[in-house]
Design a protein around this motif. Structure first.
Motif, short mmCIF file in Angstrom:
data_model
loop_
_atom_site.label_atom_id
_atom_site.label_comp_id
_atom_site.label_asym_id
_atom_site.label_seq_id
_atom_site.Cartn_x
_atom_site.Cartn_y
_atom_site.Cartn_z
N LEU A 1 0.84 -1.20 0.00
CA LEU A 1 0.00 0.00 0.00
C LEU A 1 0.87 1.25 0.00
N TYR A 2 1.96 1.17 0.76
CA TYR A 2 2.87 2.31 0.79
C TYR A 2 3.41 2.60 -0.61
N LEU A 3 3.79 1.52 -1.31
CA LEU A 3 4.36 1.70 -2.64
C LEU A 3 3.35 2.41 -3.55
N VAL A 4 2.11 1.95 -3.48
CA VAL A 4 1.07 2.55 -4.33
C VAL A 4 0.81 4.00 -3.93
N ARG A 5 0.65 4.17 -2.64
CA ARG A 5 0.29 5.48 -2.12
C ARG A 5 1.41 6.51 -2.33
N SER A 6 2.65 6.08 -2.15
CA SER A 6 3.73 7.07 -2.27
C SER A 6 3.90 7.48 -3.73
N ARG A 7 3.63 6.54 -4.64
CA ARG A 7 3.67 6.90 -6.06
C ARG A 7 2.63 8.00 -6.33
N ARG A 8 1.45 7.83 -5.75
CA ARG A 8 0.37 8.79 -5.96
C ARG A 8 0.73 10.15 -5.35
N GLU A 9 1.30 10.09 -4.17
CA GLU A 9 1.67 11.37 -3.53
C GLU A 9 2.72 12.09 -4.34
N GLU A 10 3.67 11.31 -4.89
CA GLU A 10 4.72 11.91 -5.70
C GLU A 10 4.11 12.64 -6.89
N ARG A 11 3.15 11.95 -7.50
CA ARG A 11 2.53 12.55 -8.68
C ARG A 11 1.75 13.79 -8.29
N ALA A 12 1.08 13.73 -7.15
CA ALA A 12 0.33 14.89 -6.70
C ALA A 12 1.28 16.05 -6.43
N GLU A 13 2.43 15.72 -5.84
CA GLU A 13 3.38 16.78 -5.51
C GLU A 13 3.98 17.40 -6.75
N SER A 14 4.13 16.58 -7.78
CA SER A 14 4.72 17.14 -9.00
C SER A 14 3.68 17.96 -9.76
N GLY A 15 2.54 18.17 -9.15
CA GLY A 15 1.58 19.11 -9.73
C GLY A 15 0.57 18.46 -10.65
N GLU A 16 0.69 17.15 -10.83
CA GLU A 16 -0.25 16.46 -11.69
C GLU A 16 -1.65 16.53 -11.08
N VAL A 17 -2.65 16.71 -11.92
CA VAL A 17 -4.01 16.70 -11.39
C VAL A 17 -4.52 15.27 -11.43
N LEU A 18 -4.84 14.73 -10.26
CA LEU A 18 -5.22 13.32 -10.21
C LEU A 18 -6.71 13.19 -10.04
N ALA A 19 -7.25 12.24 -10.76
CA ALA A 19 -8.66 11.93 -10.55
C ALA A 19 -8.79 11.39 -9.13
N PRO A 20 -9.86 11.76 -8.46
CA PRO A 20 -10.01 11.24 -7.10
C PRO A 20 -10.04 9.73 -7.13
N SER A 21 -9.48 9.14 -6.10
CA SER A 21 -9.39 7.69 -6.10
C SER A 21 -9.55 7.20 -4.68
N LEU A 22 -9.89 5.94 -4.58
CA LEU A 22 -10.03 5.34 -3.26
C LEU A 22 -8.72 5.43 -2.50
N LEU A 23 -7.62 5.51 -3.26
CA LEU A 23 -6.31 5.54 -2.62
C LEU A 23 -6.18 6.75 -1.70
N ASP A 24 -6.95 7.80 -2.01
CA ASP A 24 -6.85 8.98 -1.17
C ASP A 24 -7.30 8.70 0.25
N ARG A 25 -8.06 7.63 0.39
CA ARG A 25 -8.56 7.33 1.72
C ARG A 25 -7.56 6.55 2.57
N LEU A 26 -6.51 6.13 1.94
CA LEU A 26 -5.48 5.42 2.71
C LEU A 26 -4.75 6.41 3.60
N PRO A 27 -4.17 5.91 4.67
CA PRO A 27 -3.30 6.79 5.46
C PRO A 27 -2.16 7.29 4.58
N SER A 28 -1.51 8.34 5.02
CA SER A 28 -0.44 8.91 4.20
C SER A 28 0.71 7.91 4.06
#
Ligand code: HEM
Lengths: 544, 316
Positions: free
Chosen positions: B187-214
């Motif tokens: 889960l960390y691997l998936v979630r951290s990839r998503r956070e990285e993309r969010a940080e790089s300014g990419e606009v992400l479609a909302p996903s269930l992953l957002d509900r995971l802990p950081s």
């Protein structure tokens, strides 16, 4: 657990003149030594050891089963020859496995010993001085109090001592300072862990060098003595010579296997009597999970089976009685067994040798002439035998299995089938020349193993120490707390600045907050007792 | 010898456990689906830890919270049935309920569920990983039931030892904890990839992953659980070696199960080290943890099914 390399002496300054070749070699060696003894290298080697052991679990290994290796050779002759050249059937005793193991060993020494010395020294050195920028520590708080600086520090010191910190007070640049440290056990655990790992490797190696292991099939009523000549198979370390073996003799008096209703084996026990150095024989029962442990030697029952017994009466009336040989179980569930009784010496005048090859069923059922076993218990023992006469080839110089006939002799026609029969106990078959072969009964045999491993107690001690070190390393955190005081901004009172640095795996925020709360409360009480009482003015929450 | 009615009661409890866990899984899914974080940046920024888009408890719709509680309660009930299945099986054969692969794997899954519940109770934000724990749990139990099931029966002679209690219970405990740790690392691997993309300014479609802990919380949880499991695993291997000395005539013989236990031990040691080694923090170390779990599963399945080792009698 940390991976910082131990501090090393500074590299020798390069002399101005070009270094002599001797120097250069030395410098190169020194560099290699440092690379080898870096924690990172030790880790890589550990990893390599894990990877290197993979083929040992995927390919058949001689140390586990020579039969499986032979089968592999038969199936993939070319590949097997290549694999064998790379020691892939003896992975755990291969030179390359030993090389990794040895390098790891050296690397561990080089990395642990300086670290242990360093730690030993640190046990006698006071905690380090207060860092200049306290507020940059991961945990930091400031408290104001009306107490004078020294008194405020007294409070901190007390709180730390209650928490079993080692505390030292120094005169810093801007006034008195307090440094506290606790959790030395963490580093002690680390050093213990790594040193024990070394001890464990040493114990393993020692056991391999000076250890041996022999196994033998013993039929009830028979015995053996602890010498390499007597064992069916044995393995011994390079530093063991035959004379070192304990003078131990063992007789198997009785063997018993007990089964549950559904034929699950419930227990195996062997009544043995043994003597050491020719002393008084001692009776003892050994079994699964319950070996005989002597000083340095252990005796195990590792398996069991049946030895059918035959009586052979020659045409001239000579009777050979109680001939038996262990038959190896081919099916552990029903103990259907196969083997051969070789009779090389039929007595004076006989030119031929005999062999009774066969299949033994403890509880036999014959269907369409074929005997099968349906129960491991000897409820209705039967054998299906083929009798051969001729030349067994025992003295041909080639090693021969005691459990099968030499197929070459049969192919060559020097050993010929002279009869076959299915026999129950007491039944016999008569060969063309008038010889009578009777299946007269059976005995049980036990596979007995004698092991000697002088390293195993060391390995046990070392592995317990490894675990203890591990627990220390993982559970204890090393905490350092620093405090200094500066005069309050308005000239009255004091501002106490406290910071902490923790190494460990737990959340440290709450502990620091608790400390600050207690210090704050103690300051307030102390101040209330004193002349100028003032509550703490501000408290900066630690970042969480 | 075998009490058939208890044995069949055990099978019933097993089925009940699977069904209740499945219901819990559905509830967890529903919680994720209905519990979309209120997606306004300001709101999230107000009370929540800032990392990523993790929803703070306060912004969670009440319906989702209720579903979450239902899921937790169902998980707890499933655990009770699961434990009852093991207890009745043990009673039916009058022995410890971990004498063969079916029972052993069932205990491992039990420990994993228990570890999850402990985590979720202690740190409510971790409740949201429920789907990802219960999913594998339900699948594993179904597979265990279909592939590994054996009738309750007596123990073979070699296992009639006090060490069965020590060695196998700690092996399952360690395995179950590593199971959860490995999932959290995934889960960390998936979630951290998503956070990285969010940080790089990419606009992400909302996903269930957002509900995971950081990602930071997941990383810390994976590490803590592995730290907990590692000494237990070490102990299990040492206990196995002590037992082997009495049962097989040597304490270590590179039997396949021993070899893979050793490999797993090293992989987990490497994981714990990597977490503190520069260049290995974060994703690479999480991968090591995932490899560790793969090694554990391989050791269970491959070694018992394919190779013939001394552990095989405990097999299927
Ligand atoms: C050095 C010795 C030993 C090591 C390293 C070892 C390792 C392991 C490991 C890693 C497991 C976990 C199961 C898995 O992942 O598949 C396990 C389970 C088990 N061990 Fe051992 N073991 C040792 C000795 C023994 C001995 C001597 C016995 C009994 C005579 C034994 C009986 C069992 C049983 C019954 C299980 C659980 C059931 C199963 O895997 O089917 N072990 N052991």
């Amino acid at each position: 657990m940390t991976t910082t390399a131990p501090p090393r002496p500074a590299a020798p300054a390069t002399p101005p003149s070009p270094p002599s070749p001797g120097h250069r070699v030395l410098a190169r060696l020194l560099r290699w030594w440092r690379q080898l003894t870096a924690m990172r290298t030790a880790l890589m080697l550990l990893f390599l050891l894990a990877v290197a052991s993979i083929p040992g679990s995927l390919l058949p290994q001689r140390s586990l089963s020579q039969t499986n290796v032979n089968r592999y050779f038969a199936e993939y002759p070319t590949l097997a020859r290549w694999l064998d050249r790379l020691f892939l059937f003896d992975v755990f005793s291969s030179p390359w496995f030993a090389a990794i193991y040895l390098l790891l060993f050296i690397s561990l020494i080089g990395c642990v010993v300086p670290r242990a010395i360093e730690h030993g020294r640190s046990l006698f050195t006071p905690p380090p001085p207060v860092p200049r920028h306290l507020q940059r520590l991961p945990e930091h708080a400031e408290l104001s109090t009306s107490l004078p600086g020294a008194a405020a520090l007294d409070v901190v010191e007390e709180e730390l001592r209650v928490r079993r910190f080692r505390v030292v007070r120094r005169e810093g640049r801007s006034g008195p300072e307090v440094s506290g440290e606790k959790g030395y056990l963490r580093e002690t655990g680390n050093v213990l862990f790594h040193l024990s790992l070394l001890a464990l490797l040493l114990g393993l190696a020692g056991g391999k060098m000076w250890g041996y292991e022999g196994s033998i099939l013993v039929t009830e009523g028979q015995g053996f003595c602890n010498s390499f000549q007597q064992y069916d198979t044995y393995r011994s370390g390079p530093l063991v010579s035959g004379g070192d073996l304990t003078a131990l003799c063992v007789n198997l008096e009785d063997f018993e296997a007990v089964y549950e209703q559904n034929l699950t084996a419930a227990s195996f026990t062997a009544d043995i009597s043994y003597d050491v150095d020719g002393g008084e024989p001692v009776a003892r029962t050994i079994g699964v999970n319950d070996p005989l442990r002597l000083d340095g030697d252990r005796v195990y029952v590792t398996g069991h089976g049946y030895s059918p017994e035959f009586t052979i009466v020659l045409p001239d009336g000579t009777a050979l009685t109680d001939l038996s040989a262990p038959f190896l179980p081919t099916d552990p569930g029903t103990l259907a067994s196969q083997g051969v009784l070789k009779v090389p010496d039929l007595g004076t005048g006989a030119t031929e040798q005999l062999a009774v090859e066969g299949f033994f069923a403890p509880t036999g059922v014959v269907q369409a002439g074929v005997l099968t076993s349906v129960d491991p218990r000897p409820l209705d023992p039967q054998v299906a035998v083929i009798v051969y006469a001729g030349y067994l080839g025992l003295d041909s110089g080639l090693p021969q299995s005691v459990f099968s006939l030499d197929q070459d002799q049969i192919d060559r026609g020097s050993l010929n089938e002279v009869g076959r029969a299915n026999l129950a106990v007491g039944e016999s078959t008569t060969l063309p020349d008038g010889t009578v072969v009777t299946f007269s009964g059976f005995k049980e045999f036990a596979a007995i193993q004698v092991s000697h491993d002088p390293g195993q107690v060391w390995v046990l001690g070392a592995s317990i120490a490894v675990l203890a070190g591990l627990l220390g390393m993982l559970l204890v955190r090393r905490e350092r707390v620093f405090a200094r005081v500066i005069p309050g901004p308005d000239g009255g009172g004091t501002v106490l600045s406290v910071g902490s640095l923790t190494r460990g795996s737990a959340d440290t925020g709450p502990r620091f907050t608790a400390l600050i709360d207690d210090v704050g409360a103690a300051l307030a009480t102390r101040a209330a007792q004193g002349p100028a009482a003032a509550p703490p003015l501000s408290e900066e929450a630690p970042p969480s | 010898m075998i009490d058939e009615s208890l044995a069949s009661l055990s099978d019933t409890f097993f089925t009940v456990a699977v069904v209740v866990y499945s219901l819990a899984l559905v509830a967890f899914c529903a919680e994720l689906a209905f519990g979309r974080p209120v997606r306004s940046r300001q709101l999230v920024g107000a009370g929540a830890p800032v990392q990523g888009a993790s929803a703070a408890a306060g912004t969670e719709p009440a319906r989702a919270r209720r579903l979450g509680s239902v899921a937790m309660v169902l998980t707890g009930l499933g655990l009770v049935a699961h434990a009852a299945s093991l207890v009745t099986r043990g009673m039916s054969a009058d022995r410890l309920p971990w004498g063969n692969m079916y029972e052993f794997s069932t205990v491992v899954v039990l420990v994993a569920v228990l570890a999850y519940l402990v985590l979720a109770v202690r740190a409510p934000q971790l409740r949201h990983i429920g789907v990802f724990v219960l999913g594998p749990v339900v699948v594993s139990l179904a597979l265990i039931r279909m592939v590994l099931y054996v009738e309750a029966g007596p123990l073979v002679a070699a296992l009639r030892s006090w060490w069965l209690a020590v060695h196998v219970s700690t092996a399952t405990l360690g395995f179950g904890v590593f199971f959860v740790s490995g999932i959290v690392s995934v889960l960390y691997l998936v979630r951290s990839r998503r956070e990285e993309r969010a940080e790089s300014g990419e606009v992400l479609a909302p996903s269930l992953l957002d509900r995971l802990p950081s990602a930071a919380v997941l990383d810390r949880t994976a590490h803590r659980t592995a730290v907990f499991g590692f000494p237990i695993w070490t102990f299990a291997v040492i206990a196995g070696a002590i037992w082997a000395e009495g049962a097989w005539g040597r304490f270590w013989g590179w039997d396949p199960k021993e070899t893979w236990a050793f490999i797993a031990w090293i992989v987990y040691a490497a994981y714990l080290h990597a977490r503190t080694t520069s260049g290995w923090r974060g994703r690479p170390s999480a991968w090591i943890n995932v490899v560790g779990l793969a090694v554990m599963v391989f050791n269970l399945l491959y070694v018992n099914f394919v190779s013939t080792g001394l552990h095989s009698y405990a097999g299927v």
